[in-house]
Every structure is written in C-alpha cells, then in structure tokens.
Design an enzyme around this catalytic site. Structure first.
Site, mmCIF file in Angstrom:
data_model
loop_
_atom_site.group_PDB
_atom_site.id
_atom_site.type_symbol
_atom_site.label_atom_id
_atom_site.label_comp_id
_atom_site.label_asym_id
_atom_site.label_seq_id
_atom_site.Cartn_x
_atom_site.Cartn_y
_atom_site.Cartn_z
ATOM 1 N N CYS A 120 -23.766 7.929 -22.118
ATOM 2 C CA CYS A 120 -23.885 9.394 -22.136
ATOM 3 C C CYS A 120 -23.050 9.976 -23.280
ATOM 4 O O CYS A 120 -23.519 10.818 -24.053
ATOM 5 C CB CYS A 120 -23.437 9.956 -20.779
ATOM 6 N N CYS A 121 -21.795 9.500 -23.430
ATOM 7 C CA CYS A 121 -20.935 9.981 -24.518
ATOM 8 C C CYS A 121 -21.528 9.619 -25.878
ATOM 9 O O CYS A 121 -21.447 10.396 -26.826
ATOM 10 C CB CYS A 121 -19.527 9.402 -24.399
ATOM 11 N N CYS A 212 -16.444 17.808 -21.394
ATOM 12 C CA CYS A 212 -17.575 18.357 -20.652
ATOM 13 C C CYS A 212 -17.144 18.759 -19.243
ATOM 14 O O CYS A 212 -16.211 18.175 -18.680
ATOM 15 C CB CYS A 212 -18.668 17.303 -20.537
ATOM 16 N N CYS A 215 -16.760 15.985 -16.155
ATOM 17 C CA CYS A 215 -15.960 14.856 -16.668
ATOM 18 C C CYS A 215 -14.530 15.267 -17.011
ATOM 19 O O CYS A 215 -13.697 14.411 -17.280
ATOM 20 C CB CYS A 215 -16.626 14.257 -17.891
ATOM 21 N N CYS A 243 -13.661 8.996 -25.879
ATOM 22 C CA CYS A 243 -15.102 9.179 -25.707
ATOM 23 C C CYS A 243 -15.889 8.488 -26.798
ATOM 24 O O CYS A 243 -17.109 8.483 -26.771
ATOM 25 C CB CYS A 243 -15.439 10.665 -25.702
HETATM 26 FE FE1 SF4 Z 1 -21.571 12.681 -20.760
HETATM 27 FE FE2 SF4 Z 1 -19.310 13.174 -19.477
HETATM 28 FE FE3 SF4 Z 1 -19.281 11.996 -21.893
HETATM 29 FE FE4 SF4 Z 1 -19.896 14.606 -21.588
HETATM 30 S S1 SF4 Z 1 -17.890 13.608 -21.205
HETATM 31 S S2 SF4 Z 1 -20.941 13.170 -22.868
HETATM 32 S S3 SF4 Z 1 -21.098 14.553 -19.673
HETATM 33 S S4 SF4 Z 1 -20.091 11.155 -19.955
#
Ligand code: SF4
Length: 253
Positions: A120-121, A212, A215, A243
């Site tokens: 996701c990151c 985010c 998170c 991240c």
């Molecule tokens: Fe995805 Fe969470 Fe990373 Fe944002 S912080 S990109 S929602 S995993």
C-alpha cells in the site's frame, strides 16, 4: 569535473553554506524547478518553505497525496499556498493501480500483514514520490537526526541513485540538526502556518509523526516518535518504522 548537474564538487561548495536559509536560497537559485521541497506537513517542511521565501526565491513544493491524508493536512496545504502565494503539487497514486490493489486486497489491506502495508505504501507513496524525483536534481527533505534511531545518522547532503538509469540526485536535509523545540519556536515567532494535529494534546498523548489516517495515531508520553505509525506492528518493528520514502540507499552513485 563531471558535466552532470550533481557531483561531489557541488556538494563541497554547498557544504560551506551553514545557514539553512542561505543554503535553500542558493539551491533554488541554481536549480530552479529542478529542485523541490517535499513535505507531508511536518514542521521542518513548513519552516523550509518560510526560509525559502525569506531567501527571496519561489520554491517548488510537493506533497505526496495518498488520498488518505488527514483533513488537517489538506487545510495546512491551503493555508501555506495562501500565505506564500504558492501552488503546492499534490502528487497522487496511479488510479488504475490503486483500483487494482483495492480490488485484489481490499481497502484496508495494511492491517493484514507487513507485506501488504508495504504494498500500500509503495503504491500510494513511493511510486508517486519516484515520479516527482524523476523531474528533480535536488530533493529538499525535512529529515531530522532526532526523529528516530533509524534517522540518527542522517547526513545534510547525500547523493543517491535515481530511477532505472541511476542518475545522481542530491538529497538535502537543511534542518537535519534542528530540534522539535527550535522548529516550534521558529514557527511561532515567524507566524508560519502549522499542522493543527502537531499542536493537539490530550493527557500527554500527541502527534509527532504524520501520515495517513488510520495508519497514524497519537503517541503516549513515553513512546518513541514513530510508535504511532502502524501501531498494530509495534511488537514487530520497534522504533525504526519507515514507509519507504527514505530507506537508506547504500549503493551510492
Ligand atoms: Fe497505505 Fe497506510 Fe501506507 Fe498510507 S500509511 S500508504 S494507508 S499503508
């Protein structure tokens, strides 16, 4: 001397400029829009913008808009644009890839495993960041040595390989040795717009690191700075959670 825009001799000449305002001004005068401040709304980012404007330049500024940022982050971007007459670039994930990831793994995949959080990151942050870096010779970051154990050894200047062609990119952290207290004092005395969540506090709980929604959670009085990020992985990860935007690239050009 190399004909490439980024080389060791350049770093040596910039290293002689100790004052962050003078350094930021010099970088934008030399590189124009091939330099940019990347910010997620932390204090270092807003202070760098203020210093650039005080140095007499119009800085290029970008933020990685994961489409999951706090409402306060979007409010801050607007306040900064208004105060400094800037347009901050909101760099977003590829819509097709985002839809595919959600279709395959669901909206909240980051709860499932470390691998899915990193996926996701990668898609929401790292890929858009790489896209901007592809347009830059100099990337001004808000990294500070006191932010976490992983960042304790951060240098003010680092030449990193960029993209498939491993082009030299100069990564600069002008405020690497500033403390949280210094930044707060600077923002107050210079009336710099700040992220409201960084000034929120309840029973000793506060935000120091912003990312985010979901998170990012507040940290308690005795927790390390990044303990609030992906809190459900704390038992696995300890203090050094990143991240992917600032992973150490050992294989220097
Ligand atoms: Fe995805 Fe969470 Fe990373 Fe944002 S912080 S990109 S929602 S995993």
């Amino acid at each position: 001397m190399s004909n490439a825009p980024i080389h060791e001799a350049l770093v040596q000449s910039l290293e002689a400029i100790r004052d962050p305002q003078a350094l930021i001004g010099e970088i934008f005068r030399r590189f124009g829009d091939r330099a940019a401040i990347g910010t997620s709304g932390q204090l270092t980012g807003v202070v760098m913008i203020d210093l650039a404007v005080k140095a007499g330049v119009v800085p290029r500024v970008f933020t990685i808009d994961t489409l999951r940022l706090f409402p306060e982050t979007y409010q801050l971007l607007e306040a900064l644009e208004k105060k400094y007459s800037l347009k901050i670039e909101r760099v977003q994930p590829d819509p097709g890839k985002l839809a595919g990831m959600i279709r395959e793994h669901g909206e909240y995949l980051f709860f499932d495993s470390k691998e899915k959080q990193e996926l996701c990151c990668q898609l929401r942050k790292v890929e858009p960041n790489e896209r901007v870096l592809g347009t830059l010779d100099v990337w001004l970051t808000g990294l500070r040595a006191d932010q976490s154990a992983a960042r304790a050894g951060t240098s003010r200047f680092e030449i990193v390989p960029q993209g498939a062609e491993r082009r030299p990119l100069l990564k600069v952290a002008p405020l690497v040795d500033w403390t949280e207290a210094q930044l707060r004092a600077y923002c107050e005395s210079n009336q710099v717009p700040v992220h409201q969540l960084l000034f929120w506090e309840r029973d000793g709980w506060r935000y120091e690191s912003l990312g985010c929604v979901i998170c990012t959670t507040p940290i308690g009085p005795y927790e390390p700075r990044r303990a609030g990020r992906w809190r459900w992985f704390n038992a696995l990860e300890g203090d050094d959670k990143e991240c992917g935007l600032h992973v150490v690239r050992k294989d220097e050009v």
